[in-house]
Design a protein around this motif. Structure first.
Motif, mmCIF file in Angstrom:
data_model
loop_
_atom_site.group_PDB
_atom_site.id
_atom_site.type_symbol
_atom_site.label_atom_id
_atom_site.label_comp_id
_atom_site.label_asym_id
_atom_site.label_seq_id
_atom_site.Cartn_x
_atom_site.Cartn_y
_atom_site.Cartn_z
ATOM 1 N N ALA A 115 0.832 -1.210 0.000
ATOM 2 C CA ALA A 115 0.000 0.000 0.000
ATOM 3 C C ALA A 115 0.864 1.257 0.000
ATOM 4 O O ALA A 115 0.592 2.210 -0.735
ATOM 5 N N VAL A 116 1.918 1.247 0.799
ATOM 6 C CA VAL A 116 2.771 2.431 0.905
ATOM 7 C C VAL A 116 3.540 2.672 -0.383
ATOM 8 O O VAL A 116 3.530 3.770 -0.935
ATOM 9 N N GLU A 165 3.132 1.436 -3.455
ATOM 10 C CA GLU A 165 2.317 1.671 -4.642
ATOM 11 C C GLU A 165 1.667 3.048 -4.579
ATOM 12 O O GLU A 165 1.540 3.723 -5.604
ATOM 13 N N GLY A 166 1.263 3.458 -3.374
ATOM 14 C CA GLY A 166 0.673 4.782 -3.236
ATOM 15 C C GLY A 166 1.664 5.886 -3.522
ATOM 16 O O GLY A 166 1.327 6.917 -4.105
ATOM 17 N N LYS A 167 2.912 5.673 -3.134
ATOM 18 C CA LYS A 167 3.936 6.711 -3.289
ATOM 19 C C LYS A 167 4.604 6.693 -4.651
ATOM 20 O O LYS A 167 4.908 7.742 -5.227
ATOM 21 N N TYR A 168 4.836 5.482 -5.189
ATOM 22 C CA TYR A 168 5.651 5.387 -6.401
ATOM 23 C C TYR A 168 4.901 4.821 -7.607
ATOM 24 O O TYR A 168 5.451 4.803 -8.705
ATOM 25 N N GLY A 169 3.675 4.337 -7.412
ATOM 26 C CA GLY A 169 2.940 3.741 -8.524
ATOM 27 C C GLY A 169 2.808 4.678 -9.717
ATOM 28 O O GLY A 169 2.391 5.816 -9.580
ATOM 29 N N GLY A 170 3.203 4.204 -10.889
ATOM 30 C CA GLY A 170 3.087 4.986 -12.117
ATOM 31 C C GLY A 170 4.269 5.872 -12.415
ATOM 32 O O GLY A 170 4.453 6.303 -13.544
ATOM 33 N N THR A 171 5.116 6.167 -11.404
ATOM 34 C CA THR A 171 6.299 6.983 -11.658
ATOM 35 C C THR A 171 7.344 6.135 -12.367
ATOM 36 O O THR A 171 7.291 4.898 -12.368
ATOM 37 N N ALA A 172 8.330 6.799 -12.955
ATOM 38 C CA ALA A 172 9.399 6.060 -13.620
ATOM 39 C C ALA A 172 10.122 5.163 -12.619
ATOM 40 O O ALA A 172 10.467 4.014 -12.922
ATOM 41 N N LEU A 173 10.344 5.684 -11.395
ATOM 42 C CA LEU A 173 10.998 4.884 -10.369
ATOM 43 C C LEU A 173 10.140 3.686 -9.990
ATOM 44 O O LEU A 173 10.651 2.570 -9.826
ATOM 45 N N GLY A 174 8.842 3.893 -9.855
ATOM 46 C CA GLY A 174 7.947 2.797 -9.518
ATOM 47 C C GLY A 174 7.860 1.757 -10.617
ATOM 48 O O GLY A 174 7.819 0.547 -10.349
ATOM 49 N N ARG A 175 7.825 2.202 -11.844
ATOM 50 C CA ARG A 175 7.766 1.255 -12.963
ATOM 51 C C ARG A 175 9.030 0.404 -13.013
ATOM 52 O O ARG A 175 8.996 -0.757 -13.404
#
Length: 414
Positions: free
Chosen positions: A202-203, A205-215
């Motif tokens: 939850a943490v 994905e909420g913070k990094y989901g969709g960002t280049a870093l998250g991807r």
């Protein structure tokens, strides 16, 4: 059955021999997000090599190389980690780890030696039948270490390597992906949700989901930046914000397609604002794929009213007067300005790219498709049949807000 990895492992955690009935490979590259189960897959593969499991290996392996970023990484992750070699064996079959010798030894005589990518020359001399390389995208001396390992893999009927890593745009990964003997498996962090804390998912994905870093770190995508690109992901990431401040102006910009339907270019629709701090803020990507004029016009007008914008801007090179006409059919009183491109797309984008580089534009949230298009703008322009519609609309919006004539401010907050 509880320990039968063929039954328990996900498809992305099983070698190409099982998932695609493909035995013609030398490197199995597992690229996955953090906690996606890459280490478990690597440890289970080595375990099967030692046992001579016919699903994994044509013959039992007796000489194995374990290579990590540092010796401490090999020990703490690959050998002693919660998903490491010791953990995947039951008590009766568990091998013996001898730190002083840098070895892991099985009862049948198989021996795995530990190596660090910080010391590539340690791979001179020994010889092996198979190897497990972990987090190769983080290695300090990737080319030297990989080359020394290739010379050492000279035993057995078919020497092979399993390489597990969270991807980064580094040369060693591009080199492996280009080789004909490489087979690739991909996994996302969420694929292993059953073995991860729900609060962790939850943490992050909420913070990094969709960002280049998250991807990269969660979805296991290899995100490349073209060194010649006008727009850089690092600039977008650095100045990304969760919310916009009070805005002096807001506009909606439209880049209409020449045609509609399947195969047509998208209609780029971007809503952006100018802050009281003099910085630009991308608020919304409302782009539509293959939409008829009435539909994209309706979307643009809806965004205009939803964000209480000051002006709707549209490029009219393709549609001429039709563009304004179809918009005014939806709202006859909307403040509209037609813009006509007299220069190439890249030339128009250069001043806006400079604003990004100067840190004067922020994305309010994540716009993955827009950001992909911006960071590959030159390639999109050069390709036949594609148009950077989102990027074009953004350029028109920011040109109006930040490079046009100053307007009387009307401060509002979102």
């Amino acid at each position: 059955m509880q320990r039968d990895w063929v039954l328990r492992g996900r498809m992305d955690q099983l070698p190409p021999d099982l998932t695609h009935y493909d035995e013609d490979w030398t490197v199995w590259l597992l690229m996955g997000g953090r906690g996606a189960g890459k280490t478990r897959a690597g440890a289970e593969w080595i375990k099967a090599q030692v046992k001579g499991d016919l699903c994994f290996s044509p013959a039992p392996a007796r000489r194995i190389a374990l290579v990590g970023q540092t010796l401490n990484d090999v020990r703490s992750v690959m050998v002693e980690g919660e998903s490491g070699l010791l953990a995947v064996h039951d008590r009766r079959s568990r091998p013996v780890y001898e730190p002083s010798k840098r070895t892991v030894t099985w009862a049948n005589g198989a021996v795995a030696q530990l190596f660090s990518a910080e010391e590539p020359d340690q791979l001179r001399g020994p010889q092996f039948e198979t190897a497990w390389c972990d987090e190769i995208a983080k290695w300090r001396n990737p080319d030297e270490t990989w080359d020394m390992l290739q010379f050492a893999l000279r035993l057995g009927p078919k020497p092979r390597i399993v390489a597990t890593t969270t991807p980064k745009p580094v040369p060693i990964l591009h080199k492996l992906l280009a080789e004909t003997g490489t087979r690739v498996s991909r996994a996302k962090t969420r694929d292993n949700a059953a073995n991860l804390a729900a609060s962790f998912l939850a943490v992050v994905e909420g913070k990094y989901g969709g960002t280049a870093l998250g991807r990269q770190e969660l979805d296991g995508e290899l995100i490349d930046d073209d060194p010649r690109a006008l727009f850089k992901r690092a600039d977008i990431e650095k100045y990304r914000v969760a919310a916009a401040p009070e805005l002096a102006r807001i506009v909606v910009a439209v880049d209409p397609p020449a045609t509609a339907g399947t195969g047509a270019n998208a209609c780029g629709i971007i809503c952006a604002g100018l802050g009281g701090d003099g910085r630009g803020y991308v608020l919304r990507d409302g782009t539509l794929e293959g939409a008829a004029p009435a539909r994209w016009a309706k979307r643009a007008v809806e965004l205009f009213h939803a964000y209480e914008a000051d002006r709707l801007i549209a490029e009219v090179n393709q549609g001429g007067d039709m563009v304004e006409a179809v918009i005014r059919e939806i709202d006859p009183r909307i403040p509209f300005r037609a813009v006509r491109a007299s220069r190439g797309k890249q030339t128009r984008a250069e001043p806006i790219a400079a604003l990004y580089e100067q840190g004067r534009i922020s994305h309010v949230g994540v716009f993955a498709e827009l950001e992909d298009e911006l960071c590959s703008l030159e390639a999109v322009i050069a390709s036949a049949g594609r148009s950077p519609d989102r990027a074009d609309a953004l350029v028109w919006a920011m040109t109006e807000l930040m490079l046009g004539r100053p307007k009387a401010p009307r401060v509002r907050s979102l």
